[in-house]
Write an enzyme that holds these catalytic residues in place. Structure first.
Site, PDB file in Angstrom:
ATOM      1  N   GLU A 457      34.497  42.473  51.613  1.00 45.76           N
ATOM      2  CA  GLU A 457      33.449  43.463  52.250  1.00 45.76           C
ATOM      3  C   GLU A 457      34.472  44.792  52.382  1.00 45.76           C
ATOM      4  O   GLU A 457      35.286  45.141  53.371  1.00 45.76           O
ATOM      5  CB  GLU A 457      33.460  43.026  53.842  1.00 45.76           C
ATOM      6  CG  GLU A 457      34.749  42.501  54.591  1.00 45.76           C
ATOM      7  CD  GLU A 457      34.094  42.275  56.014  1.00 45.76           C
ATOM      8  OE1 GLU A 457      33.082  42.761  56.581  1.00 45.76           O
ATOM      9  OE2 GLU A 457      35.022  41.500  56.768  1.00 45.76           O
ATOM     10  N   GLU A 466      34.893  53.736  49.859  1.00 39.18           N
ATOM     11  CA  GLU A 466      36.162  53.256  50.295  1.00 39.18           C
ATOM     12  C   GLU A 466      36.899  52.374  49.481  1.00 39.18           C
ATOM     13  O   GLU A 466      37.726  51.552  49.478  1.00 39.18           O
ATOM     14  CB  GLU A 466      36.194  52.317  51.539  1.00 39.18           C
ATOM     15  CG  GLU A 466      35.709  53.290  52.781  1.00 39.18           C
ATOM     16  CD  GLU A 466      35.435  52.407  54.114  1.00 39.18           C
ATOM     17  OE1 GLU A 466      35.851  51.213  54.096  1.00 39.18           O
ATOM     18  OE2 GLU A 466      34.988  52.880  55.050  1.00 39.18           O
TER      19      GLU A 466
END
Lengths: 657, 657
Positions: A457, A466
């Site tokens: 995740e 990210e």
């Protein structure tokens, strides 16, 4: 008296005002209207028959402004809580008549100075009389440079615009010939001349007909503080009481949801017979103060607005929780360079919807991977990369239990602090036999065996922002050739938005860097101008020889013709991820996973707001650039007019590897 | 070998280059072309057959760029003085073909890095292939952030544009449909994406046909560094030699005057028979280096360009004196707040043209004032207000002598330092009986008698900008009711200009204040986009009751259709003054007083350059604002798109009273 109690709503839209005529007896005006149920009055402060040029000729140098009341007549808190000053509507700063122009300028300055002396929260500026309102804007801009906290609300009529309903080519020509149909254009010119000053706001007039839905939607990205609803825009219901059309209702609800206050204006035009009232003809022009017992003449309108307010659903708990984040710019996380804090893990772990989706995806992957007949003999090697404090480990074990498959789990985590929690969790749950903890960065871990399934995740609001692609490239080394990555792919999306509030917040930093940074933000006061479009996609695993995580895409957006012209302050960004097969997860508005709260959208600002003439397509370019130690985005617009390339070489904003 | 000697010309336009093909033997290329009379070569640095993607597949990690020559082959000064690097023209950074796009990006960066290593002064970038050149511009912009002093010249073909010669409505539609005819638009998009980077310049290709004169004129406001003249754009004269059309000649002269270097490109297409030459067919595509005795094949073209250069008139002395001031921004004087220095008086006093005009005006006023029959009996009281070191006193006395009128002169001057000089002048000249010196500010001087004539020279480049109106209001007190003011009126003028150089100079200060300041500047590298228009007028004396020195004016400019679209970096300002009756004085270009040098124009910048689409009118507003201690201008544009109001409340720039 507020319109009602709505759980969670602390906004100004609970208060309803009334527009009044000039009266020297201001205390009486106030008492009458407050006791009539209104929360504030929008009232002229100075006798509208006053003209500075005539005064000069008469007076002996000791002239006194003909004010509605001296500052001592009301308490300071009465002035500031209950009175919005209405600037004389006769002023015309762009008149060809020089005397009128000069009188107007003096009056405007005097009245604002007086309102400022009274500490009013806001003054209402009359609407510009012509499309070319340069002198009016210049004068207001001068005032804005020096005013205290008072807001100036430019009144703008939301007139039904022929332009908006007519997409013939003539419309364009009319615009060019100087006729301006669209009130938003007026507002836009005015605020550009005033440099998006934060204290310049809009107050829109709601009349009996409304422009198109799309053109109205633009206002939700603008600093609208009041919607002035005229009594003659109300219909009459079966019982003779005022009510609003469905379209009007929907608009008013939209305003309630955007902290816009309603102001009732005009006279009683509905023949509502009530005790203690004389029957008023619908021609009556008199909402004046009279010492009349019983109800305020405009009370039926107020009651109807209150009814609309009270009829709204209460804010859901999640929305209430997120109220404080609305339109609040946050810097995106740097989870690779920085270690997350316990608080952050805590928040994200509460998102049960998200982990349910993961569990569903893992279930499907396990069932595909291991047929029923091998369920007892085959042990699937599953690696959670970026395990944090263990929520995906838990989801994996639950999926194994649900499907009756056997698992061996490696929980790989680079943050040594999270590893501490992970250890206690495993001990507490008695998972020691199944789960091995690996305290390492997945990009350099030397795995003892290869995985059937890698679960992660690592997605940000913009999907890859990210650095999920870079991390999973590292993890791919220890995935079996036919192994599965969950998520298996993800895509970022962008759409052009009007967002005057966000623009001003970025601008308040007074530097270039903040205009070249993407922000995570709960978007609320924005106008979405065109449906979002997919930008960058990544899939995992990726065995292509030309594999690169650099990306470049050019997109074209078409704003619907009936929107009219629009202002683009930047681009809202979202993502959608396929976890496995048909199990997806995402925040792209048209297909967002419901009730998930882990991600707010991302916002890419533009250094200079982009004016898009009606019907002009927007061409925008986005790049994802990679260097040895960082990844960054660059972006620019090339149509309708070129912007600078933002964030060249990642000079302002980047994500560290 | 420079094209010739032109008195005063120290600019780069003396040097002529030649475009060459790729050759591994760079020293030979250089020797051949320099000995052929050219000053530099524009040469590819890397083998054009090189592709990074193919190299990767072949090489074992030790790949070497196929450069034309190692850095050691030529001396550093040879590289930097005589070679402009030509970036491979096959690159296409906006191709749909991703491999070609990536190869292009790598090649561009490698070649620029190599050129930078060689300390070249400039590299030529191939022209963008499509109107949408976002990725090319993004990549060049990245390079510009990190490059040393090297310039990047974007090649732009000055093709004859159908658009420019066709003012039908269709032209507009074509533009909107994405077709772009106008090479300037390409350049403009590219440089906007690169934020007007100072090292991004243009190199224009001159072909056999030329766009309209107006559209070409835009380039004089742009940073054009080279004009690449193709051999097939030359005509053939009676003797078979190459020559250029009148329009081409005029353009080349324009470039000479704007420091643009000429580069000859192409092959010999004129059948010039010469000793030692074999006869070359006009199809020959070969301007390659060959060990050939005698003249360079392109020498006839170079000779013709040199002929054009040498034919130009030498720069007049005044122009030569002002060379150093060209496009150099100066803050306007504050003669009221500050006292001028002796040097400044010295310079201004040398402007004989100006004082001759004053003397003519005073003569006419004296003759009007005193009929011949009273010449001996009537003494005219003349006051020079702001007498400085006395030039207007001298002009007055000369006028008196010329007309045979008797004068009494008061010389009023507030600068005590100038009064010292004035005293010695009067003594030296023996004017004590006629001239009284008053050391006082004219605004508060208590005059012993009233004047027949008040003479002043208080005008700035923009007329009223040094506060002549306010000063003369003060002096008006002691003018007889039927007295004369010289000047009797003056008017400021503005016109929109392209001025990329000035814009960048203002921007280099990196603050708002410099964008809200007017500058005195000898305008040179600018394009005047539309004839100037009158702005503010003042007349003296002024006895109107509503007298005010505040002014507001809105002007509309129409750029000729055949100019095409244009960029406005700001407004050039001028003045014209009527001294007395038909005697005027001024710098407005269409009626400027010849050979006067006291005033350069003024320049009002725009914070954001204004793109004006073809055929769109410009609406601009200027205000002259007055407060107790200062006077300032505010300005803004409202069409084609609104700008902020500049200099609100005089926050950045004002003139002290």
């Amino acid at each position: 008296m507020p319109l009602g109690q709505r759980v969670g709503d602390k906004s100004d839209s609970r208060y309803c005002g009334v527009e009044t005529e000039f009266d020297y007896d201001m205390p009486q005006v106030l008492t009458f209207n407050l006791s009539g149920g209104f929360d504030f009055v929008m009232a002229p402060l100075i006798d509208p028959s006053y003209r500075p040029s005539s005064v000069k000729k008469e007076a002996d140098g000791s002239s006194v402004l003909p004010a509605a009341a001296s500052d001592l007549i009301l308490s300071p808190s009465q002035w500031s809580s209950h009175v919005v000053g209405k600037i004389s509507s006769w002023i015309d700063l762009d008149s060809e008549d020089e005397e009128l122009r000069l009188d107007s300028e003096i009056t405007l300055k005097q009245e604002i100075a007086w309102a400022s002396h009274l500490s009013l929260q806001a003054c209402l500026l009359p609407p510009p009389r012509t499309a070319s309102c340069g002198n009016y804007a210049r004068c207001v801009n001068q005032i804005l440079q020096g005013v205290n906290n008072m807001q100036l609300w430019l009144r703008v009529p939301l007139e039904k615009s022929e332009l908006m309903d007519d997409d013939s080519v003539n419309a364009k020509n009319d615009l060019q010939s100087g006729r301006m149909f669209d009130a938003w254009e007026l507002w836009n010119s005015f605020r550009l001349l005033c440099e998006h000053h934060t204290q310049l706001c809009a107050a829109v007039d709601i009349l009996s007909t409304l422009p198109s839905v799309n053109s109205l939607a633009r206002w939700f990205g603008e600093p609208v503080r009041a919607a002035i609803v005229h009594t003659n825009s109300f219909l009459t219901n079966a019982k003779g009481y005022p009510c609003l059309s469905k379209r009007h209702q929907k608009l008013i609800m939209g305003f309630f949801n955007h902290s816009v206050q309603i102001v009732i204006s005009g006279s009683l035009v509905h023949n509502v017979s009530q005790e203690g009232y004389e029957d008023l003809s619908s021609n009556s022009n008199d909402n004046h103060i009279e010492d009349m017992p019983g109800q305020h003449l405009l009370r039926p309108y107020l009651d109807y607005v209150a009814y609309l307010y009270q009829r709204m659903d209460p804010l859901p708990e999640q929305e209430r929780f997120e109220l404080g984040y609305r339109d609040f710019l946050q810097s995106p996380l740097q989870p690779l360079m920085d270690n997350l804090e316990a608080q952050t893990y805590e928040t994200f772990e509460k998102d049960t919807v998200k982990y349910n989706q993961y569990q569903r995806a893992i279930c499907k992957a396990l069932l595909d991977r291991v047929p029923d007949e091998e369920a007892l003999t085959t042990r699937t090697v599953l690696m959670v990369v970026g395990a944090g404090r263990g929520p995906l480990v838990r989801a994996s074990l639950q999926a194994a239990e649900e499907t009756g498959r056997k698992l061996k789990v490696y929980a790989v985590e680079k943050n040594p602090n999270a590893v501490v929690t992970l250890h206690s969790l495993i001990k507490l749950e008695g998972w020691e036999a199944i789960v091995s903890i690996v305290s390492s960065d997945m990009r350099c871990w030397d795995a003892p065996e290869r995985a059937d399934i890698v679960v992660s995740e690592l997605l940000g609001s913009f999907g890859d922002n990210e650095l999920s692609p870079e991390c999973l490239d590292g993890a791919q080394r220890f995935l079996k050739p036919d192994g599965i990555s969950i998520p298996s792919s993800y895509t970022s999306f962008i759409e052009p938005v009007t967002a005057a509030k966000l623009y001003n917040d970025v601008k308040s930093h007074r530097d270039l860097a903040h205009f070249e940074t993407a922000y995570v933000v709960k978007l609320h006061r924005i106008a979405r101008l065109a449906p979002s479009q997919p930008l960058f996609s990544f899939k995992h695993p990726e065995y292509s020889a030309k594999k690169s995580n650099q990306r470049y895409k050019k997109l074209h957006f078409e704003i619907p013709l009936d929107t009219g012209s629009a202002m683009v302050h930047g681009f809202a960004g979202y993502f959608d991820a396929t976890l496995y097969r048909d199990v997806h997860l995402g925040i792209e508005p048209s297909m967002a996973t419901p009730n998930m709260f882990s991600w707010f959208p991302i916002f890419f600002p533009l250094r200079t707001p982009l004016y898009v003439p009606r019907g002009s397509p927007i061409e925008v370019h986005f790049w994802r650039c990679c260097a040895s130690a960082k990844v960054w985005y660059e972006w620019c617009v090339t149509s309708p007019s070129p912007s600078p390339v933002h964030n060249s070489n990642g000079r302002s904003y980047w994500v560290g590897l």
